[in-house]
Design a protein around this motif. Sequence first.
Motif, mmCIF file in Angstrom:
data_model
loop_
_atom_site.group_PDB
_atom_site.id
_atom_site.type_symbol
_atom_site.label_atom_id
_atom_site.label_comp_id
_atom_site.label_asym_id
_atom_site.label_seq_id
_atom_site.Cartn_x
_atom_site.Cartn_y
_atom_site.Cartn_z
ATOM 1 N N ASP A 234 62.557 53.548 51.554
ATOM 2 C CA ASP A 234 63.698 53.615 52.657
ATOM 3 C C ASP A 234 63.049 53.380 54.110
ATOM 4 O OD1 ASP A 234 65.736 54.162 50.826
ATOM 5 O OD2 ASP A 234 65.905 56.458 51.496
ATOM 6 N N LEU A 235 63.285 52.299 54.583
ATOM 7 C CA LEU A 235 62.570 51.883 55.782
ATOM 8 C C LEU A 235 63.750 52.350 56.898
ATOM 9 C CD1 LEU A 235 61.567 48.611 54.667
ATOM 10 C CD2 LEU A 235 60.191 50.456 54.805
ATOM 11 N N HIS A 236 63.349 52.756 58.213
ATOM 12 C CA HIS A 236 64.109 53.060 59.255
ATOM 13 C C HIS A 236 64.115 52.196 60.179
ATOM 14 C CE1 HIS A 236 64.921 57.200 57.779
ATOM 15 N NE2 HIS A 236 63.887 57.073 57.244
ATOM 16 N N VAL A 237 64.988 51.456 60.413
ATOM 17 C CA VAL A 237 65.190 50.290 61.435
ATOM 18 C C VAL A 237 65.890 50.761 62.695
ATOM 19 C CG1 VAL A 237 65.943 48.140 61.643
ATOM 20 C CG2 VAL A 237 65.282 48.724 59.304
ATOM 21 N N PHE A 238 65.207 50.280 63.972
ATOM 22 C CA PHE A 238 65.896 51.066 65.211
ATOM 23 C C PHE A 238 66.283 49.680 66.031
ATOM 24 C CE2 PHE A 238 63.098 54.246 63.648
ATOM 25 C CZ PHE A 238 63.860 55.181 64.056
ATOM 26 N N GLY A 239 67.209 49.876 66.831
ATOM 27 C CA GLY A 239 67.815 49.017 67.648
ATOM 28 C C GLY A 239 68.322 47.582 67.276
ATOM 29 N N SER A 240 67.928 46.653 67.844
ATOM 30 C CA SER A 240 68.274 45.468 67.576
ATOM 31 C C SER A 240 67.745 44.960 66.252
ATOM 32 C CB SER A 240 67.890 44.350 68.850
ATOM 33 O OG SER A 240 66.440 44.357 68.791
ATOM 34 N N ASP A 241 66.568 45.347 65.773
ATOM 35 C CA ASP A 241 66.118 44.846 64.709
ATOM 36 C C ASP A 241 67.089 45.009 63.398
ATOM 37 O OD1 ASP A 241 63.754 44.248 65.514
ATOM 38 O OD2 ASP A 241 62.559 46.107 64.884
ATOM 39 N N ALA A 242 67.888 46.199 63.509
ATOM 40 C CA ALA A 242 69.098 46.315 62.650
ATOM 41 C C ALA A 242 70.009 45.042 62.237
ATOM 42 C CB ALA A 242 69.803 47.510 62.706
ATOM 43 N N THR A 243 70.197 44.403 63.445
ATOM 44 C CA THR A 243 71.004 43.080 63.185
ATOM 45 C C THR A 243 70.162 41.994 62.649
ATOM 46 O OG1 THR A 243 70.333 42.492 65.632
ATOM 47 C CG2 THR A 243 72.135 43.770 65.396
ATOM 48 N N HIS A 244 69.123 42.103 62.492
ATOM 49 C CA HIS A 244 68.004 40.934 61.976
ATOM 50 C C HIS A 244 67.857 41.319 60.284
ATOM 51 C CE1 HIS A 244 67.537 38.915 65.854
ATOM 52 N NE2 HIS A 244 67.284 40.268 66.251
ATOM 53 N N ILE A 245 67.616 42.460 59.938
ATOM 54 C CA ILE A 245 67.374 42.805 58.587
ATOM 55 C C ILE A 245 68.788 43.056 57.614
ATOM 56 C CG2 ILE A 245 66.235 44.641 57.313
ATOM 57 C CD1 ILE A 245 64.461 45.068 59.688
ATOM 58 N N ALA A 246 68.424 41.957 56.682
ATOM 59 C CA ALA A 246 69.542 42.013 55.728
ATOM 60 C C ALA A 246 69.258 42.092 54.444
ATOM 61 C CB ALA A 246 70.449 40.934 55.825
ATOM 62 N N ALA A 247 70.112 42.300 53.360
ATOM 63 C CA ALA A 247 69.571 42.372 51.922
ATOM 64 C C ALA A 247 69.033 40.931 51.571
ATOM 65 C CB ALA A 247 70.733 42.603 50.873
ATOM 66 N N GLY A 248 68.042 40.929 50.781
ATOM 67 C CA GLY A 248 67.022 39.747 50.411
ATOM 68 C C GLY A 248 66.145 39.516 51.165
ATOM 69 N N ALA A 249 65.906 39.931 52.267
ATOM 70 C CA ALA A 249 64.715 39.688 53.171
ATOM 71 C C ALA A 249 63.388 40.104 52.258
ATOM 72 C CB ALA A 249 64.761 40.478 54.458
ATOM 73 N N ALA A 250 62.301 39.310 52.558
ATOM 74 C CA ALA A 250 61.000 39.773 51.973
ATOM 75 C C ALA A 250 60.523 40.922 52.656
ATOM 76 C CB ALA A 250 60.022 38.559 52.019
ATOM 77 N N VAL A 251 59.564 41.672 52.158
ATOM 78 C CA VAL A 251 59.029 42.784 52.491
ATOM 79 C C VAL A 251 57.813 43.097 52.071
ATOM 80 C CG1 VAL A 251 60.332 44.495 51.408
ATOM 81 C CG2 VAL A 251 59.475 45.244 53.557
#
Length: 413
Positions: free
Chosen positions: A263-280
Motif C-alpha cells: 500500500d503506497l501513500h501518494v500525496f498531492g499532484s502525484d496522485a493524478t499521474h499514478i494509475a493501474a499498470g504503472a511499473a514500480v
Amino acid sequence: MKLSLFTALVATALMISGCGNRDDNQSSSAEHGAIAAKIEKGPHNGRLLRDGNLAVELAIFEDGIPPEYRAWLYRDGQLLPPSAGQLQVVLQRLGKVTDTHAFTAQDDFLRGNAEVYEPHSFDVEVTAQIDGKTLHWQFDSYEGRTTIAAAIATQSGIRVLPASPGIIRDEHEVQGLLTLVEGRYARVMARFPGPIRAVSVAVGDTVKAGQPLATVESNVSLSNYVVSSPLSGTVLARNANIGELAGDQPLFEIADLSTLWVDLHVFGSDATHIAAGAAVVVTRLSDDLNIATRIDRVLPSTATASQSTVARATLHNDDGHWRPGTAVRALVTVAEDQVALAVPLAALQRFRDWDVVFVRDGDDYEIRPLQLGRRDGVNAEVLDGLKPGDPVVVEQSYLVKADIEKSGASHDH
C-alpha cells in the motif's frame, strides 16, 4: 562515492601506471609544462610559428562567438596584409576524425571558415604560402586527454560500452507499507466455549488447510472437538494454551504470506499521474532489498488522517523475504520515453564548466562535452556531443578524470 580499500589501491596503481605510460609515449607533467612555457606567443596572444624571417600567428578566437581560427602573417617581425599569403590548418582528432580549415582575408587577419568545436584536443598541421614560399608546421594541442594501458584499465574496472539509444523514465518516489491480502488471512475462533485440552502449533509454524491447531472440550456436549486451520499459511499469533478457556477471542491468526499487498501513500499532484499498470520498484528501508511489480489499482477513497491516496500493488513472496508491516519506499514509473542517445549517469563527470563523458580510442581517453536533455535516476539523454557507437566509459569514469587532472592536459589558444 565511497571507495573500498581495494578500489583505492587500484586507483593509486592507475595513477602510478598512468604516469609511467606517459613517460614512454609523451612528456611528463613537468616536461609538458616546460614545453608549454617555451611556446612563443604573438601580439594577439596566439601561437607564433616561425620559419626564417617569416611567421604565422595562429589563435583560437571565441569572444562572444563560436570558436574559430584567426591568423596573422609576418615578415621580419612586421605585420603583413592578409592578402600576402594563404593558409590551411588540418586538425587530426582522436578517432581518426580530420577537420580542415581554410582561411579568407578579413580586416588585418585571416579568418578560418569553420568552427573549432570542443574539445580543443588534436594534432595540428599548418601549411602557409607567403612570398611564394610554402611553410609547414606540426604540433599537438591536447585537452582533456590521457593514456591508460589496457591492462591497467581492466584491473581498475574501467568499462566501456558503445553510445546507444535509451529510455528516460518519469519516476515518482513514494512511501508505503506491506499488508496482508484480504481473503488470505483468518482469525481462528473456537466454535463452542470450553477448556483447551491440546495445542499443536506455535507462532511461525507453517500449516496446511484443514490441519489441526488445537483441541477444545465443549462446555455444551463435554466432548472434545478439533479446531482446524481454514487456509494454508503461517501462524502469526497464538492466544491458546492448555487449560485456558476458549471463548469469543481468536485462538490463532493465520495468513498466507506467499503474496502480500504493498500500500503506497501518494500525496498531492502525484496522485493524478499514478494509475493501474504503472511499473514500480519496491525497496525495503532496512536493507535496500528490492523487487519489481506493478500497480494493481488506486483505491477510490482518501485516507482521512494523512490525506493521501493509496496505490496498491501485489508482491510475490514465495521466498518469504518480505514481512507484513514492513516500511518500504517505491519508485513508480508513470511514463517511459525512448531517446535517440543516452548515457548512464555513472558515466558523467564535470570538466571545467561542462558535463562530459570519456571516449576511448585504443589506450587513449578523451573528454566529450555534452548537451544533455532529460534525465532520470539511471540515464541522461544526450542531445549533442556524441555519435551512436562512440565507445564511452560507463564505469569508473572518475578514475579517468583523476588521471587527466593529474596530467594537467590543457590547450593553448
